[in-house]
Design a protein around this motif. Structure first.
Motif, PDB file in Angstrom:
ATOM      1  N   TRP A  22      32.360   5.471  -9.353  1.00 23.38           N
ATOM      2  CA  TRP A  22      33.217   5.924  -9.382  1.00 23.38           C
ATOM      3  C   TRP A  22      33.556   5.799 -10.938  1.00 23.38           C
ATOM      4  CZ3 TRP A  22      36.888   7.206  -6.910  1.00 23.38           C
ATOM      5  CH2 TRP A  22      36.831   7.204  -5.059  1.00 23.38           C
ATOM      6  N   PHE A  23      32.473   5.492 -11.750  1.00 24.66           N
ATOM      7  CA  PHE A  23      32.483   5.509 -12.804  1.00 24.66           C
ATOM      8  C   PHE A  23      31.922   6.583 -13.535  1.00 24.66           C
ATOM      9  CE2 PHE A  23      29.514   5.552 -16.920  1.00 24.66           C
ATOM     10  CZ  PHE A  23      31.056   5.332 -17.644  1.00 24.66           C
ATOM     11  N   GLY A  24      30.960   7.550 -12.327  1.00 25.17           N
ATOM     12  CA  GLY A  24      30.707   8.819 -12.758  1.00 25.17           C
ATOM     13  C   GLY A  24      31.627   9.116 -12.159  1.00 25.17           C
ATOM     14  N   ILE A  25      32.403   9.578 -10.969  1.00 26.64           N
ATOM     15  CA  ILE A  25      33.414  11.370 -10.879  1.00 26.64           C
ATOM     16  C   ILE A  25      34.280  10.717 -11.945  1.00 26.64           C
ATOM     17  CG2 ILE A  25      34.933  10.765  -9.021  1.00 26.64           C
ATOM     18  CD1 ILE A  25      33.648   9.464  -7.062  1.00 26.64           C
ATOM     19  N   VAL A  26      34.628   9.221 -12.155  1.00 28.68           N
ATOM     20  CA  VAL A  26      36.127   8.973 -13.697  1.00 28.68           C
ATOM     21  C   VAL A  26      35.478   9.900 -14.453  1.00 28.68           C
ATOM     22  CG1 VAL A  26      37.795   8.368 -15.102  1.00 28.68           C
ATOM     23  CG2 VAL A  26      37.311   7.782 -12.451  1.00 28.68           C
ATOM     24  N   ALA A  27      33.806   9.939 -15.187  1.00 22.94           N
ATOM     25  CA  ALA A  27      33.466  10.906 -16.356  1.00 22.94           C
ATOM     26  C   ALA A  27      33.542  12.035 -15.820  1.00 22.94           C
ATOM     27  CB  ALA A  27      32.260   9.789 -16.748  1.00 22.94           C
ATOM     28  N   LEU A  28      33.362  12.769 -14.869  1.00 23.34           N
ATOM     29  CA  LEU A  28      33.405  14.162 -14.551  1.00 23.34           C
ATOM     30  C   LEU A  28      34.813  14.819 -14.645  1.00 23.34           C
ATOM     31  CD1 LEU A  28      30.507  13.825 -11.696  1.00 23.34           C
ATOM     32  CD2 LEU A  28      30.498  14.932 -13.998  1.00 23.34           C
ATOM     33  N   ILE A  29      35.647  14.100 -14.123  1.00 22.64           N
ATOM     34  CA  ILE A  29      36.895  14.720 -14.431  1.00 22.64           C
ATOM     35  C   ILE A  29      37.634  14.232 -15.339  1.00 22.64           C
ATOM     36  CG2 ILE A  29      39.732  13.768 -13.430  1.00 22.64           C
ATOM     37  CD1 ILE A  29      38.362  12.996 -10.701  1.00 22.64           C
ATOM     38  N   ILE A  30      36.736  13.863 -16.312  1.00 21.46           N
ATOM     39  CA  ILE A  30      37.606  13.611 -17.654  1.00 21.46           C
ATOM     40  C   ILE A  30      37.277  14.812 -18.335  1.00 21.46           C
ATOM     41  CG2 ILE A  30      37.479  12.285 -20.151  1.00 21.46           C
ATOM     42  CD1 ILE A  30      38.402   9.404 -18.228  1.00 21.46           C
ATOM     43  N   GLY A  48      34.677  10.928 -27.606  1.00 20.22           N
ATOM     44  CA  GLY A  48      34.452   9.888 -26.479  1.00 20.22           C
ATOM     45  C   GLY A  48      35.770   9.302 -26.079  1.00 20.22           C
ATOM     46  N   SER A  49      35.380   8.934 -24.913  1.00 23.41           N
ATOM     47  CA  SER A  49      36.691   8.350 -23.972  1.00 23.41           C
ATOM     48  C   SER A  49      36.919   6.886 -24.355  1.00 23.41           C
ATOM     49  CB  SER A  49      36.854   7.892 -23.004  1.00 23.41           C
ATOM     50  OG  SER A  49      37.839   8.122 -21.613  1.00 23.41           O
ATOM     51  N   ILE A  50      37.601   6.158 -24.749  1.00 22.72           N
ATOM     52  CA  ILE A  50      37.664   4.729 -24.556  1.00 22.72           C
ATOM     53  C   ILE A  50      37.748   3.713 -23.712  1.00 22.72           C
ATOM     54  CG2 ILE A  50      39.817   4.645 -24.598  1.00 22.72           C
ATOM     55  CD1 ILE A  50      38.419   2.457 -27.051  1.00 22.72           C
ATOM     56  N   ILE A  51      38.283   4.939 -22.148  1.00 20.95           N
ATOM     57  CA  ILE A  51      38.855   4.175 -20.640  1.00 20.95           C
ATOM     58  C   ILE A  51      36.859   4.036 -20.902  1.00 20.95           C
ATOM     59  CG2 ILE A  51      38.736   4.618 -18.642  1.00 20.95           C
ATOM     60  CD1 ILE A  51      41.934   5.876 -19.239  1.00 20.95           C
ATOM     61  N   LEU A  52      35.876   5.219 -21.447  1.00 22.04           N
ATOM     62  CA  LEU A  52      34.711   5.292 -20.402  1.00 22.04           C
ATOM     63  C   LEU A  52      33.846   4.020 -20.869  1.00 22.04           C
ATOM     64  CD1 LEU A  52      34.322   9.305 -19.939  1.00 22.04           C
ATOM     65  CD2 LEU A  52      35.176   7.321 -17.854  1.00 22.04           C
ATOM     66  N   THR A  53      34.318   4.221 -22.829  1.00 22.31           N
ATOM     67  CA  THR A  53      33.659   3.246 -23.377  1.00 22.31           C
ATOM     68  C   THR A  53      33.383   1.673 -22.859  1.00 22.31           C
ATOM     69  OG1 THR A  53      34.032   4.820 -25.148  1.00 22.31           O
ATOM     70  CG2 THR A  53      33.274   2.546 -25.879  1.00 22.31           C
ATOM     71  N   VAL A  54      34.760   1.781 -22.081  1.00 18.91           N
ATOM     72  CA  VAL A  54      34.821  -0.349 -22.284  1.00 18.91           C
ATOM     73  C   VAL A  54      33.992  -0.046 -21.189  1.00 18.91           C
ATOM     74  CG1 VAL A  54      36.802  -1.125 -21.364  1.00 18.91           C
ATOM     75  CG2 VAL A  54      37.280  -0.118 -23.662  1.00 18.91           C
TER      76      VAL A  54
END
Length: 91
Positions: A22-30, A48-54
């Motif tokens: 799910w991290f990979g999918i969301v990162a690709l979308i962002i 950077g994205s704070i969501i992806l960092t956390v």
């Protein structure tokens, strides 16, 4: 490792791998969304994205817990501590 511990480890691994997916999918979308807005690939990847960092920090902590501080490590440390405290009692 008994059956219950092995079953729990498999559940934890499954959960970890799902979270990574799910991290990979969301990162690709962002990143794709940012790329479409800006048109610059370097800006969309390196901003950077704070969501992806956390989320990445949480995944890293889970990975350390699963792969480094696992049941074998815990048993090894427990045995070492028990061997340290085994001193004969002299009356």
């Amino acid at each position: 490792m008994n059956f219950n511990n092995a079953q729990q480890r498999v559940k934890d691994l499954k959960s970890f791998y799902k979270n990574c997916m799910w991290f990979g999918i969301v990162a690709l979308i962002i990143f794709f969304r940012r790329f479409m807005k800006s048109g610059d690939l370097s800006q969309s990847i390196f901003s950077g994205s704070i969501i992806l960092t956390v989320w990445g920090i949480i995944l890293a902590v889970k990975a350390v817990k699963l792969f480094v501080l696992n049941a074998e490590w815990e048993n090894k440390v427990l045995e070492e501590e028990l061997s340290k405290t085994k001193k004969p009692i002299n009356f």
